[in-house]
Each structure stands twice: as C-alpha cells, then as structure tokens.
Design a protein around this motif. Structure first.
Motif, PDB file in Angstrom:
ATOM      1  N   PHE A   7      65.630  10.397 -22.728  1.00  0.00           N
ATOM      2  CA  PHE A   7      66.759  10.286 -21.751  1.00  0.00           C
ATOM      3  C   PHE A   7      67.640   9.561 -22.036  1.00  0.00           C
ATOM      4  O   PHE A   7      67.636   8.398 -21.809  1.00  0.00           O
ATOM      5  CB  PHE A   7      66.415  10.011 -20.291  1.00  0.00           C
ATOM      6  N   PRO A   8      68.324   9.739 -23.339  1.00  0.00           N
ATOM      7  CA  PRO A   8      69.469   8.700 -23.771  1.00  0.00           C
ATOM      8  C   PRO A   8      70.546   8.424 -23.142  1.00  0.00           C
ATOM      9  O   PRO A   8      70.741   9.168 -22.107  1.00  0.00           O
ATOM     10  CB  PRO A   8      69.973   9.502 -25.287  1.00  0.00           C
ATOM     11  N   LEU A   9      71.032   7.244 -23.057  1.00  0.00           N
ATOM     12  CA  LEU A   9      71.982   6.667 -22.129  1.00  0.00           C
ATOM     13  C   LEU A   9      73.398   7.564 -22.723  1.00  0.00           C
ATOM     14  O   LEU A   9      73.498   7.784 -23.823  1.00  0.00           O
ATOM     15  CB  LEU A   9      72.477   5.335 -22.064  1.00  0.00           C
ATOM     16  N   ILE A  10      74.157   7.626 -21.609  1.00  0.00           N
ATOM     17  CA  ILE A  10      75.619   8.367 -22.090  1.00  0.00           C
ATOM     18  C   ILE A  10      76.362   7.195 -22.900  1.00  0.00           C
ATOM     19  O   ILE A  10      76.462   6.284 -22.557  1.00  0.00           O
ATOM     20  CB  ILE A  10      76.485   8.539 -20.581  1.00  0.00           C
ATOM     21  N   ARG A  11      76.895   7.986 -23.796  1.00  0.00           N
ATOM     22  CA  ARG A  11      77.811   7.140 -24.923  1.00  0.00           C
ATOM     23  C   ARG A  11      79.236   7.462 -24.650  1.00  0.00           C
ATOM     24  O   ARG A  11      79.557   8.606 -24.524  1.00  0.00           O
ATOM     25  CB  ARG A  11      77.260   7.399 -26.051  1.00  0.00           C
ATOM     26  N   VAL A  12      80.156   6.567 -24.448  1.00  0.00           N
ATOM     27  CA  VAL A  12      81.612   6.733 -24.492  1.00  0.00           C
ATOM     28  C   VAL A  12      82.202   6.493 -25.904  1.00  0.00           C
ATOM     29  O   VAL A  12      81.509   5.719 -26.799  1.00  0.00           O
ATOM     30  CB  VAL A  12      82.324   6.177 -23.343  1.00  0.00           C
ATOM     31  N   PRO A  13      83.315   7.210 -26.449  1.00  0.00           N
ATOM     32  CA  PRO A  13      84.050   6.852 -27.417  1.00  0.00           C
ATOM     33  C   PRO A  13      84.299   5.217 -27.664  1.00  0.00           C
ATOM     34  O   PRO A  13      84.875   4.454 -26.447  1.00  0.00           O
ATOM     35  CB  PRO A  13      85.017   7.610 -27.450  1.00  0.00           C
ATOM     36  N   SER A  14      84.190   4.964 -28.783  1.00  0.00           N
ATOM     37  CA  SER A  14      84.366   3.263 -29.225  1.00  0.00           C
ATOM     38  C   SER A  14      85.742   2.754 -28.663  1.00  0.00           C
ATOM     39  O   SER A  14      85.924   1.520 -28.400  1.00  0.00           O
ATOM     40  CB  SER A  14      83.913   2.761 -30.343  1.00  0.00           C
ATOM     41  N   GLY A  15      86.679   3.627 -28.680  1.00  0.00           N
ATOM     42  CA  GLY A  15      88.053   3.211 -28.441  1.00  0.00           C
ATOM     43  C   GLY A  15      88.465   3.196 -26.934  1.00  0.00           C
ATOM     44  O   GLY A  15      89.566   2.646 -26.636  1.00  0.00           O
ATOM     45  N   TRP A  16      87.702   3.522 -26.200  1.00  0.00           N
ATOM     46  CA  TRP A  16      87.768   3.540 -24.727  1.00  0.00           C
ATOM     47  C   TRP A  16      87.901   2.146 -24.105  1.00  0.00           C
ATOM     48  O   TRP A  16      86.804   1.359 -24.265  1.00  0.00           O
ATOM     49  CB  TRP A  16      86.879   4.393 -23.988  1.00  0.00           C
ATOM     50  N   PRO A  17      89.065   1.770 -23.356  1.00  0.00           N
ATOM     51  CA  PRO A  17      88.868   0.229 -23.001  1.00  0.00           C
ATOM     52  C   PRO A  17      87.745   0.210 -21.729  1.00  0.00           C
ATOM     53  O   PRO A  17      87.598   1.241 -20.887  1.00  0.00           O
ATOM     54  CB  PRO A  17      90.222  -0.157 -22.543  1.00  0.00           C
ATOM     55  N   VAL A  18      87.483  -0.926 -21.561  1.00  0.00           N
ATOM     56  CA  VAL A  18      86.381  -1.091 -20.429  1.00  0.00           C
ATOM     57  C   VAL A  18      86.981  -0.673 -18.901  1.00  0.00           C
ATOM     58  O   VAL A  18      86.201  -0.072 -18.318  1.00  0.00           O
ATOM     59  CB  VAL A  18      86.034  -2.563 -20.318  1.00  0.00           C
ATOM     60  N   PRO A  19      88.156  -1.257 -18.495  1.00  0.00           N
ATOM     61  CA  PRO A  19      88.898  -0.751 -17.280  1.00  0.00           C
ATOM     62  C   PRO A  19      88.776   0.772 -17.071  1.00  0.00           C
ATOM     63  O   PRO A  19      88.565   1.420 -16.176  1.00  0.00           O
ATOM     64  CB  PRO A  19      90.202  -1.007 -17.346  1.00  0.00           C
ATOM     65  N   VAL A  20      89.061   1.424 -18.297  1.00  0.00           N
ATOM     66  CA  VAL A  20      89.138   3.159 -18.260  1.00  0.00           C
ATOM     67  C   VAL A  20      87.482   3.532 -18.036  1.00  0.00           C
ATOM     68  O   VAL A  20      87.367   4.411 -16.896  1.00  0.00           O
ATOM     69  CB  VAL A  20      89.583   3.694 -19.439  1.00  0.00           C
TER      70      VAL A  20
END
Length: 134
Positions: A7-20
């Motif tokens: 069950f891999p953790l969800i990855r988000v695009p590296s360019g997304w800022p932490v508040p988003v």
C-alpha cells in the motif's frame, strides 16, 4: 514484502507548496470522515450492509490519505484543519438531513470554538514570529 510495497503512500507533485498539500489533505480527510460518519448513522438507524461497507471503506481510505499527508505537512496542522472542516460539515448535515435544531446559545458556543480553532490553526507559531525581522 513490506506494507509500503503493498500500500504505497500517495505522492504529490514536487512543485506543490506545503500549504496547498495541507489544505487539500484537510478537505479530503473531512469529506471522507463525513461520508464515514453518515454511513455509521445510517447503519445505526437501518442496519444496512451497504452503509457498513461504505463507512468501512471510507475510514480505511481516510487512514491511508492521513498517513500519506503526514509525509508533507505537520501532524497538528493537518489534524486541526480536518477537524474544523469536519465539525462544520457535521453540524450542517445534522441540521439539514436529520433535522437537529440547536438553540441560539449553542450556535454562539460553536462559533466561539470554531474561531478559537481557526486561531490555533492560522496564527503564526512561536518560531515564525521569532524569525520575523524587526
């Protein structure tokens, strides 16, 4: 085989800022929790297997999203935002779907609590005020 491989953790695009990332996580968690809560209420009232299954899946996905979000954002930030959104959603669902009527005094208390939670969530932390110039 490890749990991360199954069950891999969800990855988000590296360019997304932490508040988003944190905001998206809070909203998704609150929606999943609301779905699970309504399913639990429906199961308690009617005993339908469909509600039990929907609630169970909702809470499993919620846990997965929560764990994934903690790779990117602070535990306290994500949790507080999720709870604030959840509380507002549950109050609205209770009012509209289940006809729960609250007296004015309770609505005032709810607003005070939500404002206090908003302050805890949005106010600058000690580290950010200490680092601020002048």
């Amino acid at each position: 085989m490890s749990a991360h491989e199954l069950f891999p953790l969800i990855r988000v695009p590296s360019g997304w800022p932490v508040p988003v990332i944190a905001t998206v996580a809070m909203v998704v968690l609150a929606v999943l929790d609301l779905v699970g809560a309504v399913a639990a209420k429906e199961w308690a009232d009617n005993g339908t297997v469909r509600a039990l299954a929907l609630g169970s899946v909702s809470f499993l996905v919620l846990w997965w999203v929560y764990a994934s979000s903690l790779r990117y954002a602070e535990l306290s930030l994500v949790t507080m935002g999720w709870i604030v959104i959840l509380q507002v959603g549950l109050l609205l669902i209770d009012r509209w779907r289940y006809g729960v009527e609250l007296p004015t005094g309770k609505w005032v208390a709810i607003c005070v609590v939500l404002i206090a939670q908003g302050y805890l969530l949005l106010a600058p932390s000690a580290e950010s005020t200490a680092a601020a110039p002048g």
